[in-house]
Design an enzyme around this catalytic site. Structure first.
Site: not given
Length: 340
Positions: A13, A194, A247, A257-258, A282, A284
């Site tokens: 993305s 973050k 951020d 936000s995943r 993913v 992270e």
């Protein structure tokens, strides 16, 4: 600026969104990926529906299955691959490069095992005579918004400010603006850590807590991010900028936000393996939690939120109990930088 040839490694993305920004600025953009069907879709249909259902990409954006073709005569390379494969891809790039290029990355994470930042990996794997100083592209940005040309401001950080200004120039336009910074350690640690706090913020929402609790975890999360970053050599002021608090806000408060979504699901009692399977992307923050916890333990840095998330993910602790346990921690001063 003269038209540049830029290889974007990673058709996820964020890689796709950044490729479109560069294309909008008149540069020749080449996306490289290792999923043949996805590459064919970008070239033939000008879409990347795995990430963007209703977005049509400019037909000038070309995608490549062969890394050598994507790298041919490029001026710059942008790494936007998952943290865990950055070193592998960098090794492949180093074997193929036959001229000096500007090397950038826009991923956010810390390498499991080595605990290294991504710029360090790129420095180790790509010979210095074949690259510039690494430039880190990071800040408050949802790909879903950038791809539709919503206003976005982020940071280009490098030890060499001239190279950072080059990256600032190739990206900046009427909706996408970069600011330069020389604190690579601060920008990278902010971007990686973050994600952990975003998992915690999402978990609080999933458990039904309100805005007070979410504000608390974001601000105290920033405190522990800064604490670890300074220990590693970062400038504490970096964490008050776009790549720091900016951020953290965008990642810790949004359903885009995943990492936030993963935390939300954890807070609702879902199992991690089910969450990762259902998201298909993913996360992270999950792997970064383990790395950050290990670094904090090694350096003796107080990181209660990271510890709570770590215990929930890797030790099977109940996430609600882990977070509530923090409320009984030793009472402290808020301003730990105050020497009075």
């Amino acid at each position: 600026m003269k038209k540049q040839k830029i290889a974007v490694l990673g058709p996820g993305s964020w890689g796709t969104a950044l490729a479109q920004v560069l294309n909008d600025n008149g540069h020749e953009v080449r996306i490289w990926g290792n999923i043949p069907e996805q590459i064919d879709e970008i070239n033939e249909k000008h879409t990347n529906t795995r990430y963007f259902k209703d977005v049509i990409l400019d037909e000038n954006i070309k995608a490549y299955k062969e890394l050598s073709e994507a790298l041919d005569s490029v001026n710059a390379i942008l790494f936007v691959v998952p943290t865990k494969v950055t070193r592998l891809v960098a090794k492949q790039v180093a074997e193929l490069l036959d001229h000096k290029v500007v090397v950038m990355h826009a991923s956010k994470g810390l390498e499991p095992g080595t605990h290294e930042r991504l710029s360090t990996i790129l420095e180790e794997e790509i010979p210095s005579e074949m690259r510039s100083e690494i430039v880190v592209v990071s800040g408050p940005s949802h790909a879903e918004e950038t791809i539709v040309r919503d206003i976005t401001l982020i940071t280009a950080a490098s030890k060499d400010l001239e190279t950072a200004r080059y990256v600032q120039g190739i990206f900046s336009n009427s909706y996408f603006r970069l600011y330069t910074n020389s604190d690579v350690i601060g920008v990278e640690t902010a971007g990686a850590l973050k994600n952990i706090i975003a998992v915690g913020a999402g978990a609080l929402h999933g458990m039904g807590y309100g805005d007070n609790a979410k504000a608390a975890i974001i601000t105290r999360g920033l405190a522990e991010i800064t604490r670890l970053g300074v220990k590693l050599g970062a400038d504490p002021l970096t964490y008050s900028g776009l790549s720091g608090v900016g951020d953290l806000i965008v990642t810790g408060t949004s359903i885009h936000s995943r990492n936030w979504r993963a935390g939300y699901a954890l807070g609702r009692g879902e199992k991690l393996e089910d969450i990762e399977r259902n998201m298909g992307m993913v996360i992270e923050g999950i792997s970064t939690t383990k790395v950050a916890y290990e670094i904090a333990q090694e350096l003796g840095v107080y990181m209660p939120i990271t510890t709570a998330i770590y215990k929930s993910i890797y030790e099977g602790a109940d996430i609600k109990e882990s977070i509530l346990d923090m409320m009984s921690n030793e009472l402290r001063s808020e301003n730990e930088w105050d020497k009075k």
